[in-house]
Design a protein around this motif. Structure first.
Motif, PDB file in Angstrom:
ATOM      1  N   GLN A 151       0.823  -1.206   0.000  1.00  0.00           N
ATOM      2  CA  GLN A 151       0.000   0.000   0.000  1.00  0.00           C
ATOM      3  C   GLN A 151       0.859   1.258   0.000  1.00  0.00           C
ATOM      4  N   LEU A 152       1.946   1.226   0.769  1.00  0.00           N
ATOM      5  CA  LEU A 152       2.838   2.386   0.796  1.00  0.00           C
ATOM      6  C   LEU A 152       3.524   2.585  -0.553  1.00  0.00           C
ATOM      7  N   GLU A 153       3.928   1.495  -1.190  1.00  0.00           N
ATOM      8  CA  GLU A 153       4.543   1.620  -2.517  1.00  0.00           C
ATOM      9  C   GLU A 153       3.543   2.166  -3.529  1.00  0.00           C
ATOM     10  N   ASN A 154       2.293   1.695  -3.454  1.00  0.00           N
ATOM     11  CA  ASN A 154       1.264   2.219  -4.357  1.00  0.00           C
ATOM     12  C   ASN A 154       0.984   3.692  -4.071  1.00  0.00           C
ATOM     13  N   PHE A 155       1.025   4.060  -2.799  1.00  0.00           N
ATOM     14  CA  PHE A 155       0.819   5.461  -2.426  1.00  0.00           C
ATOM     15  C   PHE A 155       1.917   6.334  -3.016  1.00  0.00           C
ATOM     16  N   LYS A 156       3.167   5.872  -2.920  1.00  0.00           N
ATOM     17  CA  LYS A 156       4.282   6.633  -3.491  1.00  0.00           C
ATOM     18  C   LYS A 156       4.180   6.716  -5.011  1.00  0.00           C
ATOM     19  N   ASP A 157       3.780   5.618  -5.635  1.00  0.00           N
ATOM     20  CA  ASP A 157       3.599   5.647  -7.095  1.00  0.00           C
ATOM     21  C   ASP A 157       2.503   6.646  -7.472  1.00  0.00           C
ATOM     22  N   GLY A 158       1.445   6.690  -6.658  1.00  0.00           N
ATOM     23  CA  GLY A 158       0.366   7.629  -6.934  1.00  0.00           C
ATOM     24  C   GLY A 158       0.822   9.070  -6.831  1.00  0.00           C
ATOM     25  N   LEU A 159       1.687   9.368  -5.871  1.00  0.00           N
ATOM     26  CA  LEU A 159       2.227  10.729  -5.755  1.00  0.00           C
ATOM     27  C   LEU A 159       3.044  11.095  -6.993  1.00  0.00           C
ATOM     28  N   GLU A 160       3.823  10.137  -7.487  1.00  0.00           N
ATOM     29  CA  GLU A 160       4.631  10.395  -8.686  1.00  0.00           C
ATOM     30  C   GLU A 160       3.740  10.642  -9.909  1.00  0.00           C
ATOM     31  N   GLN A 165       1.362  14.519 -13.758  1.00  0.00           N
ATOM     32  CA  GLN A 165       0.209  15.166 -14.386  1.00  0.00           C
ATOM     33  C   GLN A 165       0.274  16.680 -14.232  1.00  0.00           C
ATOM     34  N   GLN A 166       0.623  17.126 -13.035  1.00  0.00           N
ATOM     35  CA  GLN A 166       0.714  18.572 -12.822  1.00  0.00           C
ATOM     36  C   GLN A 166       1.884  19.174 -13.600  1.00  0.00           C
ATOM     37  N   LEU A 167       2.966  18.431 -13.748  1.00  0.00           N
ATOM     38  CA  LEU A 167       4.094  18.940 -14.534  1.00  0.00           C
ATOM     39  C   LEU A 167       3.711  19.092 -16.004  1.00  0.00           C
ATOM     40  N   GLY A 168       2.791  18.253 -16.476  1.00  0.00           N
ATOM     41  CA  GLY A 168       2.286  18.448 -17.828  1.00  0.00           C
ATOM     42  C   GLY A 168       1.611  19.804 -17.973  1.00  0.00           C
ATOM     43  N   LEU A 245       9.885  20.920 -17.202  1.00  0.00           N
ATOM     44  CA  LEU A 245      10.270  20.197 -15.995  1.00  0.00           C
ATOM     45  C   LEU A 245       9.788  18.755 -16.070  1.00  0.00           C
ATOM     46  N   GLY A 246      10.501  17.880 -15.382  1.00  0.00           N
ATOM     47  CA  GLY A 246      10.110  16.481 -15.274  1.00  0.00           C
ATOM     48  C   GLY A 246      10.321  15.999 -13.846  1.00  0.00           C
ATOM     49  N   VAL A 247       9.922  14.758 -13.567  1.00  0.00           N
ATOM     50  CA  VAL A 247      10.058  14.196 -12.223  1.00  0.00           C
ATOM     51  C   VAL A 247      10.619  12.788 -12.335  1.00  0.00           C
ATOM     52  N   GLU A 248      11.471  12.437 -11.376  1.00  0.00           N
ATOM     53  CA  GLU A 248      12.040  11.098 -11.289  1.00  0.00           C
ATOM     54  C   GLU A 248      11.756  10.538  -9.908  1.00  0.00           C
ATOM     55  N   GLN A 249      11.415   9.261  -9.857  1.00  0.00           N
ATOM     56  CA  GLN A 249      11.116   8.596  -8.592  1.00  0.00           C
ATOM     57  C   GLN A 249      12.299   7.728  -8.193  1.00  0.00           C
ATOM     58  N   SER A 250      12.772   7.942  -6.957  1.00  0.00           N
ATOM     59  CA  SER A 250      13.843   7.113  -6.419  1.00  0.00           C
ATOM     60  C   SER A 250      13.370   6.516  -5.099  1.00  0.00           C
ATOM     61  N   LEU A 251      14.226   5.714  -4.479  1.00  0.00           N
ATOM     62  CA  LEU A 251      13.845   5.107  -3.200  1.00  0.00           C
ATOM     63  C   LEU A 251      13.701   6.150  -2.106  1.00  0.00           C
ATOM     64  N   GLU A 252      14.458   7.240  -2.194  1.00  0.00           N
ATOM     65  CA  GLU A 252      14.465   8.218  -1.123  1.00  0.00           C
ATOM     66  C   GLU A 252      13.474   9.359  -1.315  1.00  0.00           C
ATOM     67  N   HIS A 275       5.852  20.679  -4.471  1.00  0.00           N
ATOM     68  CA  HIS A 275       6.650  20.533  -3.243  1.00  0.00           C
ATOM     69  C   HIS A 275       5.870  19.732  -2.203  1.00  0.00           C
ATOM     70  N   GLY A 276       4.544  19.926  -2.152  1.00  0.00           N
ATOM     71  CA  GLY A 276       3.723  19.156  -1.223  1.00  0.00           C
ATOM     72  C   GLY A 276       3.783  17.670  -1.519  1.00  0.00           C
ATOM     73  N   PHE A 277       3.751  17.294  -2.805  1.00  0.00           N
ATOM     74  CA  PHE A 277       3.875  15.884  -3.169  1.00  0.00           C
ATOM     75  C   PHE A 277       5.233  15.328  -2.753  1.00  0.00           C
ATOM     76  N   ALA A 278       6.292  16.104  -2.989  1.00  0.00           N
ATOM     77  CA  ALA A 278       7.637  15.644  -2.629  1.00  0.00           C
ATOM     78  C   ALA A 278       7.771  15.457  -1.117  1.00  0.00           C
ATOM     79  N   SER A 279       7.194  16.365  -0.339  1.00  0.00           N
ATOM     80  CA  SER A 279       7.261  16.248   1.123  1.00  0.00           C
ATOM     81  C   SER A 279       6.503  15.019   1.608  1.00  0.00           C
ATOM     82  N   ALA A 280       5.315  14.775   1.031  1.00  0.00           N
ATOM     83  CA  ALA A 280       4.539  13.596   1.413  1.00  0.00           C
ATOM     84  C   ALA A 280       5.274  12.313   1.035  1.00  0.00           C
ATOM     85  N   TYR A 281       5.994  12.340  -0.077  1.00  0.00           N
ATOM     86  CA  TYR A 281       6.767  11.168  -0.510  1.00  0.00           C
ATOM     87  C   TYR A 281       7.845  10.841   0.523  1.00  0.00           C
TER      88      TYR A 281
END
Length: 315
Positions: A151-160, A165-168, A245-252, A275-281
């Motif tokens: 669930q946590l991994e899916n939550f993080k994927d959802g934030l990404e 979408q917002q970066l689009g 701009l783009g976004v990359e997802q890492s473990l951290e 920034h809110g998405f990044a903080s929640a991640y």
């Protein structure tokens, strides 16, 4: 005298038309109220040895200006970015809390049930039924750990996904502002194009919901936009040029990059919904680390106690 009266009627007819335009566009998104600036028509008479000024030739419209304060508007945009960051973070963390504590079927309940069934084994060690229940409780507890990790991994994927979408939308806006800048800078008229200026401000206002920006306007109204809270940040928009701009997802963490094809990472996404998405991640990563630590400690301690016991054969 007739000429003076004619200039007054013409000027105030135009002023009245501007007032009507303001009323008609009171609910138009991005529209800023216009003010008519009047000035006296003066003439000059020149003699052989002197130059004199004659007044009293009437009035004319000097220019139609927008109600615009760059300093206050930048303060509003900064507040919008901060609010967007806090609101998005709160919403995301609330969703995370619902994942961790979904009622009676949470991880704590599974752990408590496992220890309760192990207690039954300790009080009646020869009971096959108690041992079977304890093993089933262990499986359920392990499944609970796996489920919450998924669930946590899916939550993080959802934030990404939401950040992408917002970066689009961000990339559409920066390109739009760059084109408006180009039109403003190449305009030949001495009078500002208020419609273009409104379009520029509306796009920058929307962009400030996603990112914290620094905006500097030139004399023609073209805006140079840099990412972050100062003009020393990376350049996002200039005249006719935009950096996507783009976004990359890492473990951290979620990392934002300038020019997705170039992958130049930036740490200047300091406010806004992104920034809110990044903080929640990052909070989700911290939660995952705590659950991992709990699982390792639980396994280590239970196995250490289990090694001290004997099986039904006395071994």
């Amino acid at each position: 005298l007739f000429d003076i009266g004619k200039t007054g009627l013409t000027s105030y007819r135009q002023a009245l038309a501007v007032t009507g335009q303001n009323i008609a566009n009171i609910n138009t998104d991005g529209y800023k109220r216009r003010d008519v600036q009047l000035e006296e028509i003066s003439g000059k008479s020149t003699g052989m040895t002197s130059t004199g000024n004659s007044t009293g030739l009437g009035v004319r419209v000097d220019q139609i200006r927008r109600a615009f304060d760059e300093f206050l508007l930048n303060r509003v945009r900064n507040a919008t970015s901060q609010d967007g960051s806090s609101s998005t973070f709160l919403e995301s963390v609330s969703q995370l809390q619902n994942l961790i504590m979904p009622g009676d079927s949470n991880l704590s309940t599974a752990i408590g049930q496992f220890f309760s069934e192990m207690h039954e084994v300790s009080t009646n060690p020869s009971s096959i039924a108690s041992r079977t229940l304890a093993l089933e409780g262990a499986r359920q507890m392990a499944n609970a750990f796996s489920q919450i990790a998924n669930q946590l991994e899916n939550f993080k994927d959802g934030l990404e996904v939401r950040a992408s979408q917002q970066l689009g939308e961000v990339n559409v806006l920066v390109n739009e502002i760059a084109q408006v800048n180009l039109q403003l800078s190449t305009a030949s008229s001495s009078q500002p194009n208020n419609a273009l200026l409104d379009a520029r401000d509306a796009a920058i206002d929307k962009l400030s919901e996603y990112l914290e920006l620094d905006v500097v306007l030139d004399r023609k109204g073209a805006g140079q936009i840099t990412l972050g809270s100062s003009s020393n940040g990376p350049l996002l928009v200039s005249i006719g040029e935009a950096t996507e701009l783009g976004v990359e997802q890492s473990l951290e963490k979620l990392s934002f990059v300038l020019g997705p094809s170039k992958n130049i990472r930036t740490a200047q996404v300091t406010a806004g919904t992104l920034h809110g998405f990044a903080s929640a991640y990052e909070i989700a990563n911290e939660m995952m680390a705590e659950i991992d630590a709990l699982a390792f400690k639980l396994v280590r301690e239970v196995n250490a106690v289990h090694r001290e016991g004997i099986n039904l054969d006395g071994e």
